[in-house]
Design a protein around this motif. Structure first.
Motif, short mmCIF file in Angstrom:
data_model
loop_
_atom_site.label_atom_id
_atom_site.label_comp_id
_atom_site.label_asym_id
_atom_site.label_seq_id
_atom_site.Cartn_x
_atom_site.Cartn_y
_atom_site.Cartn_z
N GLU A 117 0.78 -1.13 0.36
CA GLU A 117 0.06 0.17 -0.11
C GLU A 117 0.11 1.26 0.07
N GLU A 118 2.01 1.32 0.63
CA GLU A 118 3.11 2.66 0.90
C GLU A 118 3.43 2.28 -0.60
N LEU A 119 3.87 1.22 -0.61
CA LEU A 119 4.94 1.71 -2.30
C LEU A 119 4.27 2.08 -3.70
N PHE A 120 2.65 1.55 -3.09
CA PHE A 120 1.73 2.26 -4.09
C PHE A 120 1.60 3.54 -4.42
N ASP A 121 1.18 4.00 -2.99
CA ASP A 121 1.18 5.17 -2.94
C ASP A 121 2.32 6.30 -3.67
N SER A 122 3.71 6.09 -3.25
CA SER A 122 4.57 6.07 -3.63
C SER A 122 4.58 6.77 -4.54
N GLU A 123 4.48 5.43 -5.91
CA GLU A 123 4.26 5.13 -7.31
C GLU A 123 3.67 6.69 -7.16
N VAL A 124 2.36 6.37 -6.50
CA VAL A 124 1.03 7.31 -7.87
C VAL A 124 1.65 8.62 -7.70
N TYR A 125 2.36 9.42 -6.22
CA TYR A 125 2.62 10.68 -6.05
C TYR A 125 3.76 10.88 -6.97
N ARG A 126 4.78 10.01 -7.08
CA ARG A 126 5.59 10.38 -8.07
C ARG A 126 5.52 10.21 -9.54
N ARG A 127 4.46 9.71 -10.36
CA ARG A 127 3.63 9.91 -11.11
C ARG A 127 3.05 10.89 -11.39
N LEU A 128 2.24 11.57 -10.30
CA LEU A 128 2.12 13.14 -10.36
C LEU A 128 2.31 14.27 -10.96
N GLY A 129 3.89 13.87 -10.04
CA GLY A 129 4.61 14.68 -10.34
C GLY A 129 5.06 15.40 -11.45
N ASP A 130 5.63 13.41 -12.16
CA ASP A 130 6.47 13.68 -13.24
C ASP A 130 5.17 14.81 -14.57
N VAL A 131 3.92 14.35 -14.01
CA VAL A 131 2.78 15.22 -15.20
C VAL A 131 2.74 16.38 -15.49
N GLU A 132 3.43 17.04 -13.81
CA GLU A 132 2.71 18.28 -12.50
C GLU A 132 3.47 19.42 -13.66
N LYS A 133 3.36 20.31 -14.06
CA LYS A 133 3.62 21.32 -14.72
C LYS A 133 3.95 22.72 -13.97
N ASP A 134 2.90 22.79 -13.22
CA ASP A 134 3.71 23.60 -11.65
C ASP A 134 4.69 23.64 -11.27
N ARG A 135 5.55 24.09 -11.04
CA ARG A 135 7.01 23.46 -9.63
C ARG A 135 6.56 23.51 -8.87
N VAL A 136 6.38 24.45 -7.59
CA VAL A 136 6.00 24.38 -6.16
C VAL A 136 4.92 22.60 -5.73
N THR A 137 3.97 22.50 -6.85
CA THR A 137 3.47 21.76 -6.89
C THR A 137 4.02 20.47 -6.94
N ARG A 138 4.50 20.27 -8.13
CA ARG A 138 5.32 19.07 -8.78
C ARG A 138 6.85 18.39 -7.13
N ILE A 139 6.80 19.86 -6.76
CA ILE A 139 8.10 19.35 -5.26
C ILE A 139 7.36 18.77 -4.44
N TYR A 140 5.82 19.42 -3.66
CA TYR A 140 5.10 19.29 -2.86
C TYR A 140 5.16 17.29 -3.18
N LEU A 141 4.41 17.01 -4.77
CA LEU A 141 3.84 16.03 -4.75
C LEU A 141 5.68 14.59 -4.61
N TYR A 142 6.45 15.89 -4.99
CA TYR A 142 7.94 13.99 -4.97
C TYR A 142 8.11 14.04 -3.31
N LYS A 143 7.48 15.30 -2.87
CA LYS A 143 8.18 15.36 -1.00
C LYS A 143 6.95 14.04 -1.03
N LEU A 144 5.81 14.04 -1.47
CA LEU A 144 4.74 12.90 -0.62
C LEU A 144 5.11 12.14 -1.16
N SER A 145 5.62 11.39 -2.30
CA SER A 145 5.97 10.31 -3.23
C SER A 145 7.39 9.14 -2.18
#
Length: 347
Positions: free
Chosen positions: A9-37
C-alpha cells in the motif's frame, strides 16, 4: 498483521505521487508531490525492515496496481489535481487511525511502535499538504454540470410527458439548456466582476486611510487579528508592523477573471444540459426515450455527485446516490406534470 499488504500500500502510494509529480507543470506543486512520494517511500521501507526482521518475504506491485496508477494519471488529466488528490485522500483518515492503533499493538516492539507513532504523524502532515491543493475552476465546473444535468433532465422529462415527438422534446431541451447557459454565464460574470470591484474599492480606501491615519488602520488590523483568535495584547503589538500590507490582509486581491468565470460556468452547464436530450435527438421517443434519458442522466448524475462528495470531503458514494435520487425524483415529478398537461390541455 499483514506486513506485505501494508508494504504494498505504501509502495503503491509512493509510485502514484511520483507519477503525478512527473506530469505536473507547476513547479511548486510538483515539489510537493515528490515530497509526498518520498514520504510514502520511507513508510514502505519501514514496513520492509519490520517484515525482514521477521523473515517475511515481500511482494512487488502487480499489473493491477500499475493499471490503477495509470488510472489516477488519466483522472488527473481530465478532472485536475484537486479531485485526484481528494480521491487519493479518501483513505488517509483511516491510515492515521490505523497507525495510531498499531502504535499500541503488542505484536510490535517498543521501537517499532514508536515508528508507527511517527507514521501516524506523517499521515496527518500528508493530509494537510493534500488539503492545500485547490482549484476553484474544477469546483465550479463540477457544480455547473450538476445544475445543467438536473434542470434539463427534469424539463425534458416533463416535455416528453406532454409531447410525443422526440425531436421536438430534444430541440426544446436544447433551447432550455442554451437559455440556462446564458443565464448562468451572465450571473457568474456579474458576480465575479462585482466582487472584484468591491474588493478594489476596499483596497483603495485602505491605501488612503494609510496616508491619513496609520494608527486607525493598525486598530482595524488588531481587531481582525483578535477575531482570528490571536490574543488582544499580541494583536495590538504586531498590528502597527503590518500596516504597510494592510490591504492584503483586510481585502486580499481577487485574482479570478469575470470572463473566465463566465466561460467555465457556461461550458460546465451546457456539458451537463446536453446529456438528458441525447436520446430524443437520436429520435428515440415514448417510454423508451424517457427510460434511456433517465439511465444516461442517472449515471452522469451519480458520477457528478461522487465528484462533489470528493470536493466536499463527504462520503462520495453516499453523495452520488443522494444526488441521483433527488435528480430522478425531480424528473419523475415534472414528467407527471407533463402527462397531466397533455391530458387536460389535449396536447
Amino acid at each position: 498483521m499483514d506486513y506485505n499488504k501494508n508494504y504494498i500500500e505504501e509502495l503503491f502510494d509512493s509510485e502514484v505521487y511520483r507519477r503525478l509529480g512527473d506530469v505536473e507543470k507547476d513547479r511548486v506543486t510538483r515539489i510537493y508531490l515528490y515530497k509526498l512520494s518520498e514520504m510514502e517511500r520511507k513508510h514502505s521501507e519501514i514496513w520492509k525492515e519490520i517484515a525482514i526482521s521477521r523473515g517475511i518475504k515481500l511482494g512487488k506491485l502487480k499489473w493491477y496496481h500499475k493499471w490503477k496508477i495509470n488510472f489516477y494519471v488519466i483522472f488527473r488529466k481530465i478532472f485536475g489535481l484537486e479531485l485526484t488528490t481528494k480521491l487519493l485522500e479518501n483513505g488517509e483518515e483511516s491510515d492515521i487511525k490505523k497507525y495510531y492503533e498499531l502504535s499500541k499493538s503488542e505484536e510490535l516492539s517498543e521501537e517499532e511502535r514508536q515508528k508507527m507513532r511517527e507514521l501516524s504523524v506523517d499521515e496527518a502532515v500528508h493530509e494537510e499538504i493534500i488539503s492545500t491543493v485547490k482549484s476553484k475552476d474544477v469546483s465550479d465546473f463540477v457544480y455547473g454540470i450538476s445544475d445543467g444535468l438536473v434542470e434539463v433532465l427534469a424539463a425534458t422529462s416533463g416535455l416528453s410527458g406532454a409531447f410525443n415527438i422526440p425531436f421536438l422534446v430534444g430541440i426544446s431541451g436544447l433551447i432550455i439548456g442554451a437559455s440556462g447557459t446564458l443565464s448562468m454565464a451572465i450571473g457568474a460574470y456579474l458576480s465575479t466582476k462585482s466582487e472584484k470591484e468591491i474588493n478594489e474599492h476596499k483596497r483603495r480606501k485602505i491605501e488612503i486611510q494609510k496616508l491619513v491615519d496609520r494608527k486607525e488602520v493598525a486598530k482595524k488590523l488588531s481587531m481582525i487579528l483578535t477575531e482570528l483568535g490571536i490574543r488582544e495584547n499580541i494583536a495590538s503589538d504586531i498590528s502597527p508592523q503590518l500596516v504597510d500590507v494592510a490591504e492584503d490582509i483586510i481585502a486580499p486581491k481577487v485574482e479570478e477573471s469575470p470572463k473566465k468565470s463566465a466561460g467555465v460556468t457556461a461550458l460546465s452547464y451546457i456539458s451537463g444540459a446536453v446529456i438528458p436530450i441525447i436520446p430524443y435527438l437520436l429520435g428515440i421517443g415514448g417510454l423508451v426515450g424517457v427510460i434511456s434519458s433517465y439511465i444516461i442522466s442517472g449515471i452522469a448524475i451519480f458520477i457528478v455527485g461522487y465528484l462533489i462528495g470528493l470536493l466536499s470531503s463527504v462520503n462520495p458514494a453516499k453523495k452520488g446516490v443522494e444526488m441521483l435520487s433527488l435528480g430522478i425524483l425531480a424528473a419523475i415529478g415534472t414528467h407527471i406534470l407533463g402527462l397531466l398537461a397533455s391530458y387536460y390541455l389535449h396536447i
